[in-house]
Scaffold this motif. Structure first.
Motif, PDB file in Angstrom:
ATOM      1  N   LEU A   1       0.739  -1.159  -0.052  1.00  0.00           N
ATOM      2  CA  LEU A   1       0.012  -0.091   0.021  1.00  0.00           C
ATOM      3  C   LEU A   1       0.735   1.187   0.035  1.00  0.00           C
ATOM      4  O   LEU A   1       0.696   2.222  -0.571  1.00  0.00           O
ATOM      5  N   TYR A   2       1.860   1.276   0.883  1.00  0.00           N
ATOM      6  CA  TYR A   2       2.704   2.315   0.829  1.00  0.00           C
ATOM      7  C   TYR A   2       3.501   2.568  -0.224  1.00  0.00           C
ATOM      8  O   TYR A   2       3.805   3.475  -0.605  1.00  0.00           O
ATOM      9  N   ALA A   3       3.777   1.420  -1.072  1.00  0.00           N
ATOM     10  CA  ALA A   3       4.514   1.527  -2.317  1.00  0.00           C
ATOM     11  C   ALA A   3       3.891   2.673  -3.501  1.00  0.00           C
ATOM     12  O   ALA A   3       4.530   3.234  -4.028  1.00  0.00           O
ATOM     13  N   ASN A   4       2.517   2.685  -3.283  1.00  0.00           N
ATOM     14  CA  ASN A   4       1.920   3.286  -4.292  1.00  0.00           C
ATOM     15  C   ASN A   4       2.078   4.828  -4.047  1.00  0.00           C
ATOM     16  O   ASN A   4       2.221   5.641  -4.924  1.00  0.00           O
ATOM     17  N   TYR A   5       2.107   5.173  -2.516  1.00  0.00           N
ATOM     18  CA  TYR A   5       2.431   6.410  -2.239  1.00  0.00           C
ATOM     19  C   TYR A   5       3.787   6.798  -2.633  1.00  0.00           C
ATOM     20  O   TYR A   5       3.978   7.819  -2.713  1.00  0.00           O
ATOM     21  N   PHE A   6       4.705   5.956  -2.189  1.00  0.00           N
ATOM     22  CA  PHE A   6       5.988   6.137  -2.461  1.00  0.00           C
ATOM     23  C   PHE A   6       6.224   6.253  -4.061  1.00  0.00           C
ATOM     24  O   PHE A   6       7.133   7.081  -4.361  1.00  0.00           O
ATOM     25  N   LEU A   7       5.661   5.678  -4.855  1.00  0.00           N
ATOM     26  CA  LEU A   7       5.840   5.878  -6.303  1.00  0.00           C
ATOM     27  C   LEU A   7       5.353   7.173  -6.640  1.00  0.00           C
ATOM     28  O   LEU A   7       5.967   7.995  -7.255  1.00  0.00           O
TER      29      LEU A   7
ATOM     30  N   ILE B   1       5.524   9.839  -4.803  1.00  0.00           N
ATOM     31  CA  ILE B   1       6.620  10.751  -4.045  1.00  0.00           C
ATOM     32  C   ILE B   1       7.936  10.458  -5.012  1.00  0.00           C
ATOM     33  O   ILE B   1       8.501  11.779  -5.046  1.00  0.00           O
ATOM     34  N   VAL B   2       8.369   9.346  -5.100  1.00  0.00           N
ATOM     35  CA  VAL B   2       9.491   9.403  -5.755  1.00  0.00           C
ATOM     36  C   VAL B   2       9.470   9.571  -7.140  1.00  0.00           C
ATOM     37  O   VAL B   2      10.477  10.360  -7.930  1.00  0.00           O
ATOM     38  N   SER B   3       8.392   9.630  -7.762  1.00  0.00           N
ATOM     39  CA  SER B   3       8.279  10.086  -9.261  1.00  0.00           C
ATOM     40  C   SER B   3       8.632  11.590  -9.189  1.00  0.00           C
ATOM     41  O   SER B   3       9.118  12.090 -10.073  1.00  0.00           O
ATOM     42  N   ILE B   4       7.846  12.341  -8.527  1.00  0.00           N
ATOM     43  CA  ILE B   4       8.012  13.593  -8.412  1.00  0.00           C
ATOM     44  C   ILE B   4       9.460  14.139  -7.805  1.00  0.00           C
ATOM     45  O   ILE B   4      10.083  15.120  -8.372  1.00  0.00           O
ATOM     46  N   GLY B   5       9.971  13.606  -6.989  1.00  0.00           N
ATOM     47  CA  GLY B   5      11.259  13.965  -6.388  1.00  0.00           C
ATOM     48  C   GLY B   5      12.383  13.486  -7.217  1.00  0.00           C
ATOM     49  O   GLY B   5      13.222  14.202  -7.318  1.00  0.00           O
ATOM     50  N   THR B   6      12.127  12.417  -7.831  1.00  0.00           N
ATOM     51  CA  THR B   6      13.282  12.008  -9.127  1.00  0.00           C
ATOM     52  C   THR B   6      13.126  13.254  -9.931  1.00  0.00           C
ATOM     53  O   THR B   6      14.440  13.558 -10.276  1.00  0.00           O
ATOM     54  N   VAL B   7      12.056  13.812 -10.702  1.00  0.00           N
ATOM     55  CA  VAL B   7      12.052  14.855 -11.509  1.00  0.00           C
ATOM     56  C   VAL B   7      12.688  15.873 -10.706  1.00  0.00           C
ATOM     57  O   VAL B   7      13.752  16.630 -11.685  1.00  0.00           O
ATOM     58  N   LEU B   8      12.514  16.365  -9.593  1.00  0.00           N
ATOM     59  CA  LEU B   8      12.985  17.633  -9.215  1.00  0.00           C
ATOM     60  C   LEU B   8      14.490  17.281  -8.841  1.00  0.00           C
ATOM     61  O   LEU B   8      15.445  18.177  -9.109  1.00  0.00           O
ATOM     62  N   GLY B   9      14.754  16.139  -8.342  1.00  0.00           N
ATOM     63  CA  GLY B   9      16.157  15.781  -8.226  1.00  0.00           C
ATOM     64  C   GLY B   9      17.204  15.672  -9.602  1.00  0.00           C
ATOM     65  O   GLY B   9      18.220  16.457  -9.367  1.00  0.00           O
ATOM     66  N   LYS B  10      16.626  15.348 -10.437  1.00  0.00           N
ATOM     67  CA  LYS B  10      17.370  15.203 -11.801  1.00  0.00           C
ATOM     68  C   LYS B  10      17.449  16.785 -12.375  1.00  0.00           C
ATOM     69  O   LYS B  10      18.354  17.322 -12.730  1.00  0.00           O
ATOM     70  N   VAL B  11      16.351  17.526 -12.288  1.00  0.00           N
ATOM     71  CA  VAL B  11      16.237  19.029 -12.728  1.00  0.00           C
ATOM     72  C   VAL B  11      17.276  19.549 -11.940  1.00  0.00           C
ATOM     73  O   VAL B  11      18.121  20.322 -12.601  1.00  0.00           O
TER      74      VAL B  11
END
Length: 507
Positions: free
Chosen positions: A259-265, A267-277
């Motif tokens: 269940l948490y994995a979907n919330y983490f997805l 967060i990590v999707s947006i976080g990865t974009v921000l991190g890479k940017v």
């Protein structure tokens, strides 16, 4: 040229990662519908274990990239070759170590995972193998990253991400086999790294050199000194980021990990974009620090910190208000976590991301040896607090433990080091600014949430309308509060130049 390269890197990374996010959600939806939430939990658990085993490349990658800034700027090919030769050897050794450490954990899997998962040990070995293999080729990418030219690899990354997602979906639909799903990932990822290696070597012919140039003893000592400091820092960070799923597995089971994995997805999707940017800016920051005055570096820090606040503040507000409605629309009511669990997840996201500018300048300034044991203390506190609070207040306690450990350690100490040792400026304005940013976000949520609370959350049209209200009102509030700041005025001027086509001429 520094500004132009940074903007080009940001735009190309943003486009690629938006595509990656969309593909990720498609793949996750099919994954859950075919394999179920328990396998999703296994995927999240093993990903966290591998994260800790990899130890964030022990810090050698960061130390090497830092060392590459100057020779690249000075076109010192021999020094670049020496650094890359050292990097290649070190990463091959790390790959072997990661694999061996991974094998040691196999006998303990049955203790950690109580559920009956077929081929559990084989699945875990495939995770370890995929991580270990990455170290034999990924070092080439550090050179293009230090040279601010990540945008030249975007088409490779995007193409292989599309290919991988399509093939994995096909494997799931046809075979419904998680093992084949992972084997597909290993093969395609390995091929991608080979292609990237070929591309980087074509861009930098010096990598084809047969020269056996080595670093001096003094250079190696300095590099090992920095690497040790980063290693301690990254090991602790990996533990902090990797223990949540392990604690959840032990106390609540794989179902809640899933269940948490979907919330983490999300967060990590947006976080990865921000991190890479923003990672695209790190090389520019390193170049700035090496060539400009300390006052200019301080202005850049405040500017980047403001950009982080605006983007992360916007996302934080949207996450808290819209995350559960999105999960409800996407997967259904059975996959929802209570709002009291969502709250610490969102706060943890915000507090972690807002340390981004500090971490960026810490790496760019080479301040690796200062406070290297702080994350170690943080990781110990994180495990302690998460375990205790999980038993006292339930699932939300796992995430409150992470927030509490961060507040006691890195949230105040890392900015202190960057300001005192690097920027050589008072820390008080930074603390005042961060409190102001946090208060802005809290107030914005309080203002907006009542406006959209009566809409039907299971209706797609209403969700889109709610999201539109959030985006408009949040940005409007931020604009009204910060439109007269020096940082906002500068950003506005840059975008005006880009729009008018004058940026390149002004470089």
């Amino acid at each position: 040229m520094r500004t132009l390269n940074a903007i080009r890197n940001i735009l190309t990374d943003l486009a690629r990662h938006v595509l990656t996010i969309l593909l990720g959600f498609i793949s996750r939806t099919i994954f859950i519908s075919i394999l179920g939430v328990e396998y999703l939990g296994v995927n999240g658990l093993f990903t966290n274990i591998i994260m800790m085993l990899s130890l964030a490349n022990l810090g050698i990658g960061t130390a090497i990239v830092y060392k590459l800034y100057k020779p690249l700027a000075e076109k010192d090919d021999d020094k670049v070759i020496a650094l890359m030769n050292f990097y290649k050897t070190a990463f091959r050794i790390i790959g072997i170590i990661v694999f061996l450490l991974g094998m040691i954990i196999i006998p303990f899997l049955d203790i950690l995972v109580k559920e009956d998962i077929p081929d559990l040990k084989l699945i875990y070995v495939l995770f370890v193998l995929n991580s270990a293999l990455s170290y034999f080729l990924v070092y080439n990418r550090s050179l293009i990253s230090a040279d601010q030219k990540n945008y030249k690899l975007v088409w490779i990354d995007s193409s292989f991400q599309i290919i991988l997602t399509i093939l994995q979906i096909a494997v799931l639909v046809i075979t419904k086999d998680f093992v084949l799903y992972l084997i597909t990932q290993i093969l395609i990822t390995f091929i991608q790294r080979v292609v990237i290696t070929i591309r980087v070597r074509s861009l930098y012919p010096l990598l084809k050199s047969k020269k056996k140039i080595k670093l001096t003893i003094k250079e190696k000592k300095e590099l090992f000194k920095n690497t040790y400091a980063i290693m301690i820092y990254n090991i602790s960070t990996a533990v902090i980021n990797g223990t949540d799923n392990i604690v959840i597995t032990i106390f609540f089971g794989l179902h809640y990990v899933g269940l948490y994995a979907n919330y983490f997805l999300l967060i990590v999707s947006i976080g990865t974009v921000l991190g890479k940017v923003f990672k695209s800016l790190t090389a520019s920051v390193g170049n700035l620090i090496a060539t400009d005055t300390n006052n200019k570096s301080y202005e850049m820090f405040n500017l980047i910190n403001f950009l982080y606040f605006w983007l992360i503040g916007l996302i934080t507000c949207c996450f808290y208000i819209l995350m559960n409605p999105f999960i409800l629309l996407w997967l259904g009511e059975d996959f929802l976590l209570p709002q009291q669990v969502v709250l610490p997840i969102v706060i943890s996201f915000f507090t972690s991301c807002m340390l981004g500018p500090t971490n960026m300048f810490r790496n760019a300034q080479g301040l690796f040896v200062f406070g290297k044991y702080v994350p170690l203390v943080e990781s110990i506190l994180n495990i302690l607090f998460s375990v205790v609070l999980a038993q006292v207040i339930g699932l939300s306690g796992v995430f409150w433990g992470t927030i509490l450990s961060r507040a006691i350690t890195s949230m105040w100490y890392d900015p202190y080091i960057v300001h005192k040792k690097g920027l050589k400026k008072s820390l008080i304005p930074y603390y005042i600014t961060m409190l102001k940013y946090a208060f802005t976000i809290i107030t914005t949520i309080i203002i907006i949430q009542p406006l959209i609370s009566n809409f039907d959350e299971s209706n797609l049209t209403n969700f889109i309308f709610k999201m539109g209200i959030c985006l408009i009102f949040i940005n409007t509030i931020f604009y009204l509060l910060y439109r007269k700041t020096k940082e906002f005025i500068y950003i506005k001027q840059v975008f005006v130049k880009i729009y008018s086509g004058k940026l390149k001429q002004s470089m």
